[in-house]
Design a protein around this motif. Sequence first.
Motif, mmCIF file in Angstrom:
data_model
loop_
_atom_site.group_PDB
_atom_site.id
_atom_site.type_symbol
_atom_site.label_atom_id
_atom_site.label_comp_id
_atom_site.label_asym_id
_atom_site.label_seq_id
_atom_site.Cartn_x
_atom_site.Cartn_y
_atom_site.Cartn_z
ATOM 1 N N ASN A 683 0.828 -1.214 0.000
ATOM 2 C CA ASN A 683 0.000 0.000 0.000
ATOM 3 C C ASN A 683 0.860 1.261 0.000
ATOM 4 O O ASN A 683 0.516 2.268 -0.634
ATOM 5 N N TYR A 686 2.191 1.863 -3.499
ATOM 6 C CA TYR A 686 1.105 2.349 -4.354
ATOM 7 C C TYR A 686 0.870 3.838 -4.089
ATOM 8 O O TYR A 686 0.725 4.647 -5.020
ATOM 9 N N ALA A 687 0.847 4.212 -2.811
ATOM 10 C CA ALA A 687 0.657 5.623 -2.436
ATOM 11 C C ALA A 687 1.790 6.484 -2.981
ATOM 12 O O ALA A 687 1.560 7.590 -3.505
ATOM 13 N N PHE A 702 -4.192 6.061 0.350
ATOM 14 C CA PHE A 702 -3.480 4.805 0.620
ATOM 15 C C PHE A 702 -2.409 4.983 1.693
ATOM 16 O O PHE A 702 -2.089 4.040 2.416
ATOM 17 N N LYS A 705 -4.166 4.471 4.807
ATOM 18 C CA LYS A 705 -4.436 3.042 4.991
ATOM 19 C C LYS A 705 -3.217 2.348 5.598
ATOM 20 O O LYS A 705 -3.339 1.463 6.453
#
Length: 726
Positions: A683, A686-687, A702, A705
């Motif tokens: 995550n 991805y962020a 994200f 998250k």
Amino acid sequence: MTRSPLRFFFFLALLLAVAGYILGFIRIKLYLRANNTNPQIQELSLARYYQQTGQIDKAISEYKDVLDLSIPDNIKVQAYKELTELIDKQASGFAGNLASYGEYVVWFLIPKLYILSTLFFLLWLIILIIKPFIKKPELVIFPLYDFSGLNIGEALPQLANDRLRELKWRFQNLENTTLALSETLDVPIMGVIGDIDSIDVSAIIETALMFSGGPANLPLTRIFNSLRLWFEQPKYLVHGNLEISDAKLYLHLVLINRDRQVVARTWAVQLERHSSYDSIPQIVDSIIYPLMFYFGKNKTSRQWESFKALCDSLENIDLYREKRYDIVYLIKAKEALEKAVEIDPNYDLAIYNLGLLLLRLGEYELARDKFRDVSSSSSNSNLRQFALYSYAVALFELSQEWSYKRAVEVLKKLINESENKEVVRKARGTLSIAYARLSERDKDQRDHFTNLALDQVREIKSDRAATKDVVATALAAEGYVHIVLGKLDDAVFSFRQAVEKDAENVSCWIGLGDAYFRNNQKENAISAFRRAADLSPSSGYSNYRMGNIYRDLQDLENAVEAYKRAPQIALAHLSLGKIYLARQEHESALDEFRKAVEQNKRLVDAWVNIAWTICELDAKDEELIREAEASARRVLQLEKNQSQLWHRYAVLSRVLLLAGKKDKALNAAQEAIKLDPNQPQANYYYALIEYEIGHFDRAIEFARKVIDLDRGEWFHKAEILIKRYS
């Protein structure tokens, strides 16, 4: 001097006896003639004896003593007459003296001739008796005619003799060669096989020198060797010459059958010319190997060059132990065996030994293929069974569940069908430990495999003829079963029994160290691994395990030293690289990871760490970035563990971001999240990628998250990313 010594001594004894008889006959005739000429007088008998035996001075003295005695006048007259004749004969000069000398020689020689005749007859009798028990030498190598300028023709027979003795010693000690190949394996292997077994080296090495006149040999030595050659009567003679042309050496050999007086074989060998020091061993080997090959019986090779390559490989394996386990000699041995197979593709012994060497080098799949070929094609039933057992060992060493199960099938077949008891016993030992490994891997059938392993162990323990390595392997299997069952004290006991049974069994010492480690006896574990390392300095695995224990104890300095002592273990390089990576020593870490994949191209963890370390370096070098991407993609090809795939895609996404391929990086990160949505690392990347693309809202979503999922490293990284946006 081509006659047999047996005939020579017999005829010499006969000749001396006849000569003694003839001289004795002449002496008797002369004695009778003298007695017929002169009257028989007792007082003159001693003087006449001296005269007849050529002892003139003693005869004259005796005649004078007789004249001084009180004897009848007629005796004095006869004594005076004979004395006068004797003095006149002596005064007559050379002719008279020569006659006297002849009489003396005849008198002296007769008993000596009979003595010599008796001695030579006894020699003949001794030779006749012992001849059936003396092995006739196979051949003699004569000094070569040397036109090469190396000036070694005179010395070559002795050099060849010394080399043959060295080879004979090496091939009589193949057990050491086998130990060198088995030290890194968990199960016993069948012995290395040398084609030398079919060749009577003991006879071949009985070489001698003939008269040569060269400065290298003292005359007395040449005479002695010439007499030895005549006495031993070899079957074959080897002549040859050495020439040079176009910077190449040409060796020509002629083998002559001495009994039939015909040329049995000729050879011509072309050699590259190096320095004299380097050329001489090549020349010597080019003399002896064709001869050893020619005189071999039941050879499996069709060409002497392939036979030589096989012997070279075994010698290099031996040198590997002698030269402090320098891996270079194993590489040379491998090259020699590959050359033997290249020369003669049907040379089963070379293929079999190459398989054993590949096992030692950790190339288990290639070894498996070699053994499979020999087990299916060899005409030698024993070799087929040896190869089939070794095929099972190669499967075992692959250390995969499927390979263990396939090894079990092969071993069961050997046990049921093989007539070779040695093979059957080793198969039982290996089968027991294969079952033990399966009990550890197959949780569903754990009880089934542990029972099968223990059944084999009991079978081996009840076999009084089982060798110590087989019994030790069975006890090790018992120890592994106890580890699987959680009976760690029993496991330690079993492994201790194993090392007591076979104190030089490296795998048993490693097993004992593992049992100690699992039983939280780490100091004892280190001692056991250290003993294994002493027994097998080249394997490195024991040092690798010691490094793991030191690392577990947070003793990183000793861990680093232990890993460094295992340069041929890919996992040691991997572990050492991880320590360097944790210390932020990125260049050293990258170097170790590269060494790991060089030794084991399927080591996923090393490939992923190459990619990761290059990212940690924040490299700008395009070549390094390409290496990182290639490594990350290689990981995806190799990874078999589905639970780790998310991580592999996450690393790839970071590498692609470093390479500036943001869209591809985003796809990789999405794939990572798809595989495991709750992984903070996936995550976070991805962020980060969304942030770099400019999708700030998605990036913050994200990142938050990640904060919800983690309170460690990725939590802090996500916080930093959010602060950057703010």
